[in-house]
Design a protein around this motif. Structure first.
Motif, mmCIF file in Angstrom:
data_model
loop_
_atom_site.group_PDB
_atom_site.id
_atom_site.type_symbol
_atom_site.label_atom_id
_atom_site.label_comp_id
_atom_site.label_asym_id
_atom_site.label_seq_id
_atom_site.Cartn_x
_atom_site.Cartn_y
_atom_site.Cartn_z
ATOM 1 N N UNK A 91 22.510 57.745 77.430
ATOM 2 C CA UNK A 91 23.942 57.716 77.153
ATOM 3 C C UNK A 91 24.363 56.625 76.202
ATOM 4 N N UNK A 92 23.417 55.840 75.699
ATOM 5 C CA UNK A 92 23.747 54.730 74.810
ATOM 6 C C UNK A 92 24.164 55.252 73.440
ATOM 7 N N UNK A 93 25.234 54.645 72.886
ATOM 8 C CA UNK A 93 25.754 55.060 71.589
ATOM 9 C C UNK A 93 25.315 54.129 70.464
ATOM 10 N N UNK A 94 25.057 52.870 70.776
ATOM 11 C CA UNK A 94 24.700 51.911 69.734
ATOM 12 C C UNK A 94 23.685 50.924 70.289
ATOM 13 N N UNK A 95 22.626 50.669 69.496
ATOM 14 C CA UNK A 95 21.595 49.707 69.884
ATOM 15 C C UNK A 95 21.326 48.800 68.693
ATOM 16 N N UNK A 116 12.516 56.293 71.750
ATOM 17 C CA UNK A 116 13.855 56.231 71.148
ATOM 18 C C UNK A 116 14.354 57.636 70.814
ATOM 19 N N UNK A 117 13.453 58.555 70.545
ATOM 20 C CA UNK A 117 13.842 59.928 70.262
ATOM 21 C C UNK A 117 14.508 60.622 71.432
ATOM 22 N N UNK A 118 14.428 60.046 72.641
ATOM 23 C CA UNK A 118 15.072 60.627 73.812
ATOM 24 C C UNK A 118 16.535 60.214 73.951
ATOM 25 N N UNK A 119 16.962 59.252 73.130
ATOM 26 C CA UNK A 119 18.335 58.741 73.227
ATOM 27 C C UNK A 119 19.251 59.651 72.394
ATOM 28 N N UNK A 120 19.564 60.800 72.920
ATOM 29 C CA UNK A 120 20.235 61.860 72.172
ATOM 30 C C UNK A 120 21.651 61.495 71.737
ATOM 31 N N UNK A 121 22.307 60.549 72.413
ATOM 32 C CA UNK A 121 23.678 60.199 72.080
ATOM 33 C C UNK A 121 23.765 59.033 71.099
ATOM 34 N N UNK A 122 22.636 58.516 70.669
ATOM 35 C CA UNK A 122 22.613 57.324 69.822
ATOM 36 C C UNK A 122 23.236 57.626 68.460
ATOM 37 N N UNK A 151 8.323 60.394 63.913
ATOM 38 C CA UNK A 151 9.149 61.569 63.654
ATOM 39 C C UNK A 151 10.182 61.827 64.734
ATOM 40 N N UNK A 152 10.058 61.153 65.887
ATOM 41 C CA UNK A 152 11.032 61.372 66.963
ATOM 42 C C UNK A 152 12.427 60.897 66.572
ATOM 43 N N UNK A 153 12.523 59.989 65.574
ATOM 44 C CA UNK A 153 13.841 59.542 65.126
ATOM 45 C C UNK A 153 14.630 60.686 64.498
ATOM 46 N N UNK A 154 13.927 61.673 63.975
ATOM 47 C CA UNK A 154 14.599 62.807 63.361
ATOM 48 C C UNK A 154 15.308 63.677 64.388
ATOM 49 N N UNK A 155 15.034 63.476 65.672
ATOM 50 C CA UNK A 155 15.666 64.270 66.724
ATOM 51 C C UNK A 155 17.018 63.710 67.146
ATOM 52 N N UNK A 156 17.403 62.556 66.579
ATOM 53 C CA UNK A 156 18.691 61.952 66.927
ATOM 54 C C UNK A 156 19.767 62.565 66.040
ATOM 55 N N UNK A 157 20.365 63.640 66.498
ATOM 56 C CA UNK A 157 21.297 64.404 65.678
ATOM 57 C C UNK A 157 22.611 63.690 65.421
ATOM 58 N N UNK A 158 22.992 62.730 66.284
ATOM 59 C CA UNK A 158 24.263 62.022 66.115
ATOM 60 C C UNK A 158 24.092 60.712 65.345
ATOM 61 N N UNK A 159 22.893 60.397 64.940
ATOM 62 C CA UNK A 159 22.632 59.122 64.280
ATOM 63 C C UNK A 159 23.315 59.095 62.910
ATOM 64 N N UNK A 160 24.247 58.155 62.729
ATOM 65 C CA UNK A 160 24.977 58.029 61.467
ATOM 66 C C UNK A 160 24.741 56.693 60.782
ATOM 67 N N UNK A 161 24.214 55.701 61.508
ATOM 68 C CA UNK A 161 23.907 54.388 60.934
ATOM 69 C C UNK A 161 22.492 54.022 61.348
#
Length: 257
Positions: A83-87, A102-108, A124-134
């Motif tokens: 549920x974390x939005x920013x790290x 980190x790829x499991x943090x879907x809300x990041x 490549x798991x970082x590519x699964x973060x669909x909400x990642x904007x920064x």
């Protein structure tokens, strides 16, 4: 960094929201001094801008441990914070690899691991973060090729700068083994045909066109008195019309002023 991040219940559950939570620390008017309430405001740097959170502070799910002296590896338990939005773990001395969890943090939405000593490849798991904007992974010791994905290639090259052994888009340096794009040579027969058409037909037609065009118009004026008289009469009429039009418009403008 201690491996106890999985104990943060409100950050582990992505849809967690407790509507009854309140801050009860200071006295407030209207309850005879017996009740206690506390209104908290916080300025948080969110997506590169300082923003203030007040009533919706309880909805802010962020961890900022930047600019400390944290060392060692990133605990794998950090990946449980779905549920974390920013790290933000930037400007520390963290070592090791970027954890795959980190790829499991879907809300990041924001991830900043810059200015550390992280090594290894970008997973490549970082590519699964669909909400990642920064995203900021600059100034580390990362190496290898940036995984190809629409998500990771959408960030500016500055997000990966300061990693000399990192390659691939959006960085300008290419990885070893990437195919070189070389222009295809033209067929010699086609090239010879183009050169032949330019050296022969093109110049011949240009010369003939100039000859007939120039002498067809000006030759008639030079050798035919009637044509010469009609041509200069036409020029005089055009010159007089332009002069009269300018004079009338100027007179109208002066009257209006």
């Amino acid at each position: 960094m201690p491996p106890c991040f999985s104990n943060f219940t409100s950050l582990v559950e992505s849809n967690y929201y407790d509507a009854t939570t309140d801050y009860n620390y200071g006295p407030y008017a209207g309850d005879g001094g017996d009740g206690f309430a506390y209104v908290a405001n916080a300025f948080v740097q969110w997506e590169g801008q300082d923003q203030e959170y007040g009533k919706n502070l309880r909805l802010l799910k962020t961890i900022d441990l930047s600019s400390n002296k944290l060392s060692g590896k990133i605990p794998v338990q950090v990946g449980s914070l779905a549920g974390l939005h920013s790290l933000n773990l930037s400007r520390n001395t963290l070592t090791g690899k970027i954890i795959e969890e980190i790829g499991q943090m879907k809300m990041l939405e924001c991830l900043d691991l810059s200015a550390n000593k992280l090594s290894g490849e970008i997973l490549g798991s970082l590519a699964h973060l669909n909400f990642l904007s920064v995203l900021n992974l600059s100034s580390n010791n990362l190496s290898g090729e940036i995984p190809l994905s629409t998500q990771l290639q959408s960030f500016n090259a500055s997000a990966y700068s300061g990693n000399p052994n990192l390659c691939g888009l959006p960085l300008p340096n290419k990885c070893l083994g990437d195919p070189l794009i070389t222009p295809q040579p033209k067929d010699k027969s086609i090239q010879e045909d183009e050169d032949r058409s330019i050296t022969q037909g093109f110049y011949v037609s240009m010369g003939l066109g100039f000859f007939f065009g120039f002498w067809g118009v000006f030759g008639t004026i030079l050798f035919n008195s009637r044509s010469r008289h009609a041509f200069f009469t036409f020029l005089n009429h055009i010159t007089d019309w332009i002069y009269v039009t300018i004079a009338l418009n100027w007179a109208r403008l002066q009257r209006r002023l």
